[in-house]
Design an enzyme around this catalytic site. Structure first.
Site, mmCIF file in Angstrom:
data_model
loop_
_atom_site.group_PDB
_atom_site.id
_atom_site.type_symbol
_atom_site.label_atom_id
_atom_site.label_comp_id
_atom_site.label_asym_id
_atom_site.label_seq_id
_atom_site.Cartn_x
_atom_site.Cartn_y
_atom_site.Cartn_z
ATOM 1 N N GLY A 232 0.835 -1.196 0.000
ATOM 2 C CA GLY A 232 0.000 0.000 0.000
ATOM 3 C C GLY A 232 0.870 1.246 0.000
ATOM 4 N N THR A 236 0.579 4.732 5.083
ATOM 5 C CA THR A 236 -0.052 3.624 5.818
ATOM 6 C C THR A 236 1.006 2.615 6.245
ATOM 7 O OG1 THR A 236 -1.992 3.933 4.421
ATOM 8 C CG2 THR A 236 -1.938 1.960 5.745
ATOM 9 N N GLY A 237 1.965 2.364 5.367
ATOM 10 C CA GLY A 237 3.045 1.436 5.706
ATOM 11 C C GLY A 237 3.790 1.880 6.958
ATOM 12 N N GLU A 254 5.719 -3.453 0.776
ATOM 13 C CA GLU A 254 5.640 -3.124 -0.654
ATOM 14 C C GLU A 254 4.904 -1.801 -0.770
ATOM 15 O OE1 GLU A 254 6.918 -4.707 -3.121
ATOM 16 O OE2 GLU A 254 7.221 -6.778 -2.508
ATOM 17 N N CYS A 288 1.566 0.392 -8.738
ATOM 18 C CA CYS A 288 2.668 0.916 -7.916
ATOM 19 C C CYS A 288 3.917 1.157 -8.761
ATOM 20 C CB CYS A 288 2.974 -0.041 -6.793
ATOM 21 S SG CYS A 288 3.218 -1.723 -7.368
ATOM 22 N N GLU A 385 3.798 10.830 -5.827
ATOM 23 C CA GLU A 385 3.104 9.782 -6.577
ATOM 24 C C GLU A 385 1.676 10.243 -6.892
ATOM 25 O OE1 GLU A 385 2.022 6.197 -4.384
ATOM 26 O OE2 GLU A 385 2.566 4.953 -6.089
HETATM 27 P P1 NAD Z 1 -3.443 2.440 1.264
HETATM 28 O O1 NAD Z 1 -2.145 2.498 1.977
HETATM 29 O O2 NAD Z 1 -4.416 3.537 1.482
HETATM 30 O O3 NAD Z 1 -4.226 1.090 1.655
HETATM 31 C C1 NAD Z 1 -3.623 -0.168 1.540
HETATM 32 C C2 NAD Z 1 -4.305 -1.111 2.502
HETATM 33 O O4 NAD Z 1 -4.030 -0.677 3.836
HETATM 34 C C3 NAD Z 1 -5.834 -1.168 2.381
HETATM 35 O O5 NAD Z 1 -6.286 -2.477 2.584
HETATM 36 C C4 NAD Z 1 -6.282 -0.268 3.523
HETATM 37 O O6 NAD Z 1 -7.566 -0.584 3.998
HETATM 38 C C5 NAD Z 1 -5.238 -0.575 4.566
HETATM 39 N N1 NAD Z 1 -5.072 0.462 5.590
HETATM 40 C C6 NAD Z 1 -5.387 1.785 5.521
HETATM 41 N N2 NAD Z 1 -5.093 2.395 6.680
HETATM 42 C C7 NAD Z 1 -4.572 1.448 7.499
HETATM 43 C C8 NAD Z 1 -4.059 1.475 8.834
HETATM 44 N N3 NAD Z 1 -4.025 2.594 9.555
HETATM 45 N N4 NAD Z 1 -3.577 0.318 9.343
HETATM 46 C C9 NAD Z 1 -3.585 -0.827 8.616
HETATM 47 N N5 NAD Z 1 -4.076 -0.904 7.364
HETATM 48 C C10 NAD Z 1 -4.564 0.224 6.815
HETATM 49 O O7 NAD Z 1 -3.097 2.257 -0.265
HETATM 50 P P2 NAD Z 1 -4.113 2.140 -1.502
HETATM 51 O O8 NAD Z 1 -4.662 3.481 -1.808
HETATM 52 O O9 NAD Z 1 -5.064 1.023 -1.271
HETATM 53 O O10 NAD Z 1 -3.098 1.691 -2.651
HETATM 54 C C11 NAD Z 1 -2.306 2.599 -3.317
HETATM 55 C C12 NAD Z 1 -0.891 2.614 -2.793
HETATM 56 O O11 NAD Z 1 -0.383 1.284 -2.724
HETATM 57 C C13 NAD Z 1 0.040 3.353 -3.732
HETATM 58 O O12 NAD Z 1 0.945 4.126 -2.996
HETATM 59 C C14 NAD Z 1 0.749 2.238 -4.479
HETATM 60 O O13 NAD Z 1 1.970 2.614 -5.025
HETATM 61 C C15 NAD Z 1 0.875 1.202 -3.420
HETATM 62 N N6 NAD Z 1 1.030 -0.147 -3.990
HETATM 63 C C16 NAD Z 1 2.251 -0.768 -3.894
HETATM 64 C C17 NAD Z 1 2.449 -2.017 -4.471
HETATM 65 C C18 NAD Z 1 3.785 -2.715 -4.392
HETATM 66 O O14 NAD Z 1 3.849 -3.933 -4.655
HETATM 67 N N7 NAD Z 1 4.872 -2.036 -4.064
HETATM 68 C C19 NAD Z 1 1.394 -2.648 -5.133
HETATM 69 C C20 NAD Z 1 0.174 -1.985 -5.228
HETATM 70 C C21 NAD Z 1 0.010 -0.738 -4.632
#
Ligand code: NAD
Length: 481
Positions: A232, A236-237, A254, A288, A385
């Site tokens: 994600g 959030t990470g 990731e 991503c 991004e």
């Molecule tokens: P996001 O970080 O908003 O959400 C990702 C996941 O985390 C979702 O399931 C969400 O519900 C959960 N989440 C949100 N807040 C949280 C918290 N406080 N604690 C735990 N979990 C929580 O990301 P998104 O908008 O769903 O996806 C887009 C992002 O993901 C972009 O930055 C993209 O580059 C990245 N991404 C990376 C990869 C990779 O393999 N490197 C792949 C796909 C997407």
């Protein structure tokens, strides 16, 4: 509800389909229309507790661990076979809850099956070492599973991203609690059904949909998980990592990217243009590893950009289910964010070659294919991004300058280079700071090649054999004979 999609989906916990603990639901909307298409049980922190308890009980029973490894592989092969009958259903779901095209939806199923079969084949090939200690000793290493693998998945490619982590976890003897994305949860429920039909032990794979701040945060902070795989955004990470630090839980991270490709003067311009257009406009840039920056030698800049623009202009924009090339952004918030960043680019003095705003007259969250030229490395549009169909183009004069631009962001997920000169390609690949380098084709590589980030794009690797190392811990056994 419409579209032939089942109107209500439950969570999969302990081998059973269950409502959300407090009975509430999440409404899933179609980003191409803004209309509701289904409801899912809202997983709460109490549901996460139940799922972790089920995964723990399954792990402690050793039902997976004590299997011959190739039998764990057989389970993944069976899941892959079960998906054969689900291709059209999943493709439709991916159109309606995710904004993909039908072709992309079908490709996601094929990709998912490849992950499952690839890791099935590796189940009996993860070998330890024998370490010589001299007379009177025997020493060997074991790859032990961590236990309960907590997996948090983003909305843009939930099925293959979820399946690859599940497959790695199961073939190494872990059990899984996966928090599916609230925006696009449906295809992972079909995967859960496939796991059930394939005969996975109850509790081996649990899939719970819930909000990130609620169910996601509860999973990351849970006291009884042993490993986290998070895919994600960086922000959030970081919060997941903070939760993990208290219990020293190992993480695979990731995260996002702002990946740039360097185009040298000798590159094949037609091929480069086609590759660059695919790299940023597939799935409307919501990948991503999208190729979101093009770093172009000044001598070919105008020639290349004319070709890129012509190809981009041919991409039709509209609902994927109706056969258009490029679908919507996932929600209104994301569309507004992408538009606002485009406005910042104009304000900072970049040249808007095409697009820059939503597509007028369409009900969904459609962003026009957008290209900025004349971009400086310090502009926000060169650093942040978008996660949308926006390409920023930066000119360069020397290879050293190109490398500095390419490496000049916080991210390090992917990078590329286009040239006919193999020596220059190696020189460049050696200097680019990114987890994967694509030479002469954006996304060259496959499920067999390790994938992951450097810098703030994260650490640990998914895909390829190397991914398995994120799901096991080494135990050394030293014996005095
Ligand atoms: P996001 O970080 O908003 O959400 C990702 C996941 O985390 C979702 O399931 C969400 O519900 C959960 N989440 C949100 N807040 C949280 C918290 N406080 N604690 C735990 N979990 C929580 O990301 P998104 O908008 O769903 O996806 C887009 C992002 O993901 C972009 O930055 C993209 O580059 C990245 N991404 C990376 C990869 C990779 O393999 N490197 C792949 C796909 C997407």
């Amino acid at each position: 509800m419409t579209h032939g999609i089942r109107p209500y989906w439950q969570n999969f916990i302990g081998g059973a389909w269950v409502d959300g603990g407090d009975g509430t639901r999440i409404t899933v909307t179609d980003p191409a229309t803004g209309q509701p298409i289904a409801e899912v049980a809202r997983g709460t922190p109490a549901d996460i507790d139940r799922a972790v308890a089920a995964a723990r009980a399954c792990f402690n029973s050793r039902v997976l661990r004590d299997l011959r490894p190739h039998k764990r592989g057989d389970l993944m092969l069976a899941v892959a076979r079960e998906l054969d009958a689900c291709v059209e259903e999943i493709a439709l779901l991916e159109c309606h809850d995710n904004g993909k095209t039908l072709a992309a939806g079908r490709a996601e199923v094929a990709l998912t099956q490849r992950y499952l079969t690839y890791y099935a084949g590796l189940a009996d090939k993860l070998e330890g070492r024998q370490i010589p200690l001299g007379d009177g000793y025997i020493d060997y290493t074991l790859h032990e599973p961590y236990g309960v693998s907590a997996q948090i998945v983003p909305w843009n490619g939930p099925l293959p991203v979820g399946a690859r982590s599940i497959a790695c976890a199961i073939i190494t003897g872990n059990t899984v609690v996966l928090k599916s994305p609230e925006d696009s949860p449906l295809s992972l429920f079909v995967l859960a059904e496939a796991c059930q039909r394939a005969g996975l032990p109850a509790g081996a794979v649990n899939i719970v949909c819930g909000y990130g701040h609620d169910a996601g945060a509860a999973l990351a902070a849970h006291r009884d998980i042993d490993q986290i795989v998070f895919t994600g955004s960086v922000a959030t990470g970081q919060s997941v990592l903070r939760a993990a630090v208290d219990r020293v839980v190992p993480c695979v991270m990731e995260l996002g990217g702002k990946s740039g490709a360097i185009v040298y003067a000798d590159a094949d311009l037609d091929r480069t243009a086609a590759s660059a257009v695919r790299g940023i406009f597939n799935h409307a840039g919501q990948i991503c590893s999208a190729g979101s920056r093009l770093i172009v030698h000044r001598s070919i800049h105008d020639d290349l950009m004319a070709r890129v623009q012509a190809l981009a202009a041919k991409r039709s924009v509209g609902p994927g289910v109706d056969g258009y090339d490029m679908g919507p952004l996932i929600n209104a918030r994301q569309l507004e964010r992408v538009e606002a960043l485009c406005r910042a680019g104009v304000a900072e003095g970049a040249t808007l070659l095409m697009g820059g705003a939503r597509v007028a007259g369409l009900a969904g969250h459609f962003m026009a294919p957008t290209i900025f030229t004349g971009v400086r490395p310090d502009m926000r549009i060169a650093q942040e991004e978008f996660f949308g169909p926006v390409l920023v183009v930066l000119p360069f004069d020397t290879p050293e300058e190109a490398i500095a631009i390419a490496n000049g962001t916080d991210y390090g997920l992917a990078a590329g280079v286009y040239t006919r000169d193999l020596k220059l390609a190696h020189w460049t690949a050696d200097r680019l700071v990114a987890g994967q380098i694509y030479v002469n084709e954006w996304w060259a590589g496959g499920i067999e090649t390790p994938f992951g980030g450097m810098k703030r794009s994260g650490y640990g690797r998914e895909k390829g054999q190397e991914a398995l190392l994120g799901y096991v811990q080494t135990k050394n056994v030293a014996i005095r004979l």
